[in-house]
Design a protein around this motif. Sequence first.
Motif, PDB file in Angstrom:
ATOM      1  N   THR A 150      80.379  75.920  13.806  1.00 58.29           N
ATOM      2  CA  THR A 150      80.877  77.207  13.308  1.00 58.29           C
ATOM      3  C   THR A 150      82.368  77.328  13.594  1.00 58.29           C
ATOM      4  OG1 THR A 150      78.727  78.130  13.897  1.00 58.29           O
ATOM      5  CG2 THR A 150      80.493  79.706  13.405  1.00 58.29           C
ATOM      6  N   VAL A 151      83.185  77.306  12.547  1.00 58.72           N
ATOM      7  CA  VAL A 151      84.645  77.408  12.725  1.00 58.72           C
ATOM      8  C   VAL A 151      85.028  78.880  12.801  1.00 58.72           C
ATOM      9  CG1 VAL A 151      86.903  76.868  11.742  1.00 58.72           C
ATOM     10  CG2 VAL A 151      85.007  75.236  11.492  1.00 58.72           C
ATOM     11  N   LYS A 152      85.576  79.294  13.950  1.00 58.37           N
ATOM     12  CA  LYS A 152      85.968  80.700  14.160  1.00 58.37           C
ATOM     13  C   LYS A 152      87.429  80.943  13.769  1.00 58.37           C
ATOM     14  CE  LYS A 152      82.359  82.625  16.394  1.00 58.37           C
ATOM     15  NZ  LYS A 152      81.726  83.851  15.952  1.00 58.37           N
ATOM     16  N   ALA A 153      88.273  79.935  14.009  1.00 64.13           N
ATOM     17  CA  ALA A 153      89.710  80.101  13.698  1.00 64.13           C
ATOM     18  C   ALA A 153      90.342  78.721  13.564  1.00 64.13           C
ATOM     19  CB  ALA A 153      90.401  80.894  14.807  1.00 64.13           C
ATOM     20  N   PHE A 154      91.472  78.676  12.821  1.00 59.31           N
ATOM     21  CA  PHE A 154      92.165  77.405  12.595  1.00 59.31           C
ATOM     22  C   PHE A 154      93.659  77.684  12.482  1.00 59.31           C
ATOM     23  CE2 PHE A 154      94.191  74.191  10.047  1.00 59.31           C
ATOM     24  CZ  PHE A 154      93.633  73.005  10.507  1.00 59.31           C
ATOM     25  N   LYS A 155      94.478  76.760  13.018  1.00 56.09           N
ATOM     26  CA  LYS A 155      95.933  76.955  12.903  1.00 56.09           C
ATOM     27  C   LYS A 155      96.638  75.603  12.996  1.00 56.09           C
ATOM     28  CE  LYS A 155      98.517  78.691  16.333  1.00 56.09           C
ATOM     29  NZ  LYS A 155      99.034  79.643  17.315  1.00 56.09           N
ATOM     30  N   PHE A 156      97.455  75.277  11.968  1.00 57.88           N
ATOM     31  CA  PHE A 156      98.315  74.094  12.073  1.00 57.88           C
ATOM     32  C   PHE A 156      99.457  74.391  13.039  1.00 57.88           C
ATOM     33  CE2 PHE A 156      96.726  72.513   7.843  1.00 57.88           C
ATOM     34  CZ  PHE A 156      96.410  71.229   8.257  1.00 57.88           C
ATOM     35  N   PHE A 157      99.976  73.372  13.705  1.00 57.89           N
ATOM     36  CA  PHE A 157     101.179  73.544  14.538  1.00 57.89           C
ATOM     37  C   PHE A 157     102.362  73.772  13.598  1.00 57.89           C
ATOM     38  CE2 PHE A 157      98.492  72.296  17.778  1.00 57.89           C
ATOM     39  CZ  PHE A 157      99.134  72.170  19.007  1.00 57.89           C
ATOM     40  N   GLN A 158     103.204  74.750  13.938  1.00 57.35           N
ATOM     41  CA  GLN A 158     104.343  75.080  13.046  1.00 57.35           C
ATOM     42  C   GLN A 158     105.302  73.908  12.906  1.00 57.35           C
ATOM     43  OE1 GLN A 158     105.878  78.761  14.686  1.00 57.35           O
ATOM     44  NE2 GLN A 158     105.443  79.812  12.769  1.00 57.35           N
ATOM     45  N   VAL A 204      81.897  76.597  23.985  1.00 54.94           N
ATOM     46  CA  VAL A 204      82.335  75.358  24.651  1.00 54.94           C
ATOM     47  C   VAL A 204      81.331  74.244  24.344  1.00 54.94           C
ATOM     48  CG1 VAL A 204      82.790  74.261  26.886  1.00 54.94           C
ATOM     49  CG2 VAL A 204      83.514  76.619  26.493  1.00 54.94           C
ATOM     50  N   GLU A 205      80.043  74.586  24.411  1.00 53.95           N
ATOM     51  CA  GLU A 205      79.002  73.571  24.153  1.00 53.95           C
ATOM     52  C   GLU A 205      79.150  72.981  22.754  1.00 53.95           C
ATOM     53  OE1 GLU A 205      74.118  73.106  24.213  1.00 53.95           O
ATOM     54  OE2 GLU A 205      75.012  75.063  24.546  1.00 53.95           O
ATOM     55  N   GLU A 206      79.430  73.851  21.772  1.00 56.97           N
ATOM     56  CA  GLU A 206      79.601  73.376  20.392  1.00 56.97           C
ATOM     57  C   GLU A 206      80.852  72.500  20.282  1.00 56.97           C
ATOM     58  OE1 GLU A 206      80.179  75.656  16.312  1.00 56.97           O
ATOM     59  OE2 GLU A 206      78.236  76.138  17.186  1.00 56.97           O
ATOM     60  N   ALA A 207      81.911  72.873  20.997  1.00 53.23           N
ATOM     61  CA  ALA A 207      83.151  72.082  20.960  1.00 53.23           C
ATOM     62  C   ALA A 207      82.924  70.685  21.548  1.00 53.23           C
ATOM     63  CB  ALA A 207      84.261  72.819  21.718  1.00 53.23           C
ATOM     64  N   ILE A 208      82.110  70.608  22.607  1.00 57.83           N
ATOM     65  CA  ILE A 208      81.784  69.301  23.202  1.00 57.83           C
ATOM     66  C   ILE A 208      81.065  68.432  22.170  1.00 57.83           C
ATOM     67  CG2 ILE A 208      80.276  68.175  24.913  1.00 57.83           C
ATOM     68  CD1 ILE A 208      80.995  70.466  26.867  1.00 57.83           C
ATOM     69  N   GLU A 209      80.061  69.023  21.477  1.00 58.45           N
ATOM     70  CA  GLU A 209      79.307  68.277  20.456  1.00 58.45           C
ATOM     71  C   GLU A 209      80.240  67.830  19.316  1.00 58.45           C
ATOM     72  OE1 GLU A 209      76.103  67.644  20.809  1.00 58.45           O
ATOM     73  OE2 GLU A 209      75.423  69.116  22.279  1.00 58.45           O
ATOM     74  N   ALA A 210      81.160  68.730  18.918  1.00 56.21           N
ATOM     75  CA  ALA A 210      82.067  68.416  17.806  1.00 56.21           C
ATOM     76  C   ALA A 210      83.024  67.288  18.185  1.00 56.21           C
ATOM     77  CB  ALA A 210      82.848  69.671  17.402  1.00 56.21           C
ATOM     78  N   MET A 247      91.615  74.208  16.474  1.00 52.68           N
ATOM     79  CA  MET A 247      90.423  74.731  15.811  1.00 52.68           C
ATOM     80  C   MET A 247      89.505  75.338  16.861  1.00 52.68           C
ATOM     81  SD  MET A 247      87.574  72.894  13.421  1.00 52.68           S
ATOM     82  CE  MET A 247      88.621  72.761  11.975  1.00 52.68           C
ATOM     83  N   GLN A 248      89.156  76.616  16.656  1.00 50.63           N
ATOM     84  CA  GLN A 248      88.281  77.306  17.611  1.00 50.63           C
ATOM     85  C   GLN A 248      86.856  77.346  17.070  1.00 50.63           C
ATOM     86  OE1 GLN A 248      89.733  81.110  18.927  1.00 50.63           O
ATOM     87  NE2 GLN A 248      87.713  81.727  19.642  1.00 50.63           N
ATOM     88  N   LEU A 249      85.912  76.867  17.904  1.00 52.38           N
ATOM     89  CA  LEU A 249      84.499  76.869  17.522  1.00 52.38           C
ATOM     90  C   LEU A 249      83.766  77.986  18.264  1.00 52.38           C
ATOM     91  CD1 LEU A 249      83.833  73.028  17.359  1.00 52.38           C
ATOM     92  CD2 LEU A 249      84.544  74.568  15.553  1.00 52.38           C
ATOM     93  N   ALA A 250      82.453  78.094  18.020  1.00 48.94           N
ATOM     94  CA  ALA A 250      81.691  79.245  18.531  1.00 48.94           C
ATOM     95  C   ALA A 250      81.523  79.233  20.051  1.00 48.94           C
ATOM     96  CB  ALA A 250      80.316  79.288  17.864  1.00 48.94           C
TER      97      ALA A 250
END
Length: 431
Positions: free
Chosen positions: A380-388, A401-407, A396-399
């Motif tokens: 689940t992508v909650k937020a996204f931002k390219f570096f300026q 910490v556990e989901e981020a580990i899996e991703a 990229m922010q996911l739902a």
Amino acid sequence: MASEEAAVTMVNYYTSATPTIRNQPVFIQYSTHRELKTDNLTNQRAQEVLQAISTAPVHSGNMASGGEGRGLAPVQSPVLRIIVENLFYPVTLEVLQQIFSKFGSVLKIITFTRNNQFQALLQFSDAAHAQHAKAALDGQNIYNGCCTLRIDFSKLSALNVKYNNDKSRDFTRADLPTGELEPAAPFGVALAPYGAAAFPPTFHQHTGLSMTPVPASLVPPPRVSLQMAPPAVHSVLLVSNLNSESVSPHCLFILFGVYGDVQRVKILFNKKENALVQMSDATQAQLAMSHLNGQRLHGNVIRVTLSKHPVVQLPRGGAGQEEQALTRDFSGSALHRFKKPGSKNFNNIFPPSATLHLSNIPSSVSEEMLKDLFSSSGFTVKAFKFFQKDRKMALMQLASVEEAIEALIALHDHQLDHNQHLRVSFSKSTI
């Protein structure tokens, strides 16, 4: 108090009108002691305070703070804040207790990592003991030439420990749970409310090391010496409580590879919820253990400790096909993050977080393509931002910490175009 009657009157009065001292509510109840012995030197300060406050006025449930103005030094806290610099060998909670209990009764210890430094809060039974320990130990090395103690008084007057485990301990409460299966409080610690903000979201963890103190005859009294025999340094970790259905050597290689170059991984043939992970050196093993112990992987809270094995053995020639598949040698892998000396990756080691740092993004890949890649993989992508300043990198922010580990495990090194592969790390930033 002068009599039991006076004590009863005081408790009854303050039960209905809670007193506060310097805006801190104070609770009063009966003690099991029949009387106090106050004839030793440690209690001289208490006697002075008593004399000072016997003349101080009490207004509407508040005790006046006039004691300090009468020439008394401010009373120090019984809680010390300890930073261990130059952490070449692991320092455990037991080591701290062993060192500090020479100066008085150690009641509670909490250990954690802050600003990439191993720190601890340690509460003595008495502020005088804390003062003696600080005077004697500040600036001393625990081991020869390393693990230097930097000690200050904490602003906290007491510690509130919820769990007894290898990162927090209340020596007065043997009945506390270990807290390992309680993901709601992964840090194993609760502070008094006003101190909670002082804690970062990662806590340091060291386990399984036995220390051999230098024999007493080698330490001439009264000089304080902390030079203990260093622990055996191993680079092999034991990872337990894994989800045996989902775990693979490759998945552990990618996850532990965030904190060092993984050489070998062995999932135990007869106990598939346990695995051995061999890092390049003891420092990397320490980093991986401190950041990954207590995290959730495939739905299970994993436990990471130092193993007694000096190396991970490869299976013998006669081993079955399944046993062969459970052990992998990654020493020649192209995915090692720390092979180059002085690599930028050394400065970007952070604990698992819900925000991922993506890099090596080709200019042909858009925000939508990256979001689709993650969401089509079940995240689940909650937020996204390219570096300026550098569009090759993004957050990229996911739902969770556990989901981020899996991703990170699923999509690190994912091929984005014919010759560029996505690099995924944990970020300290949020979007």
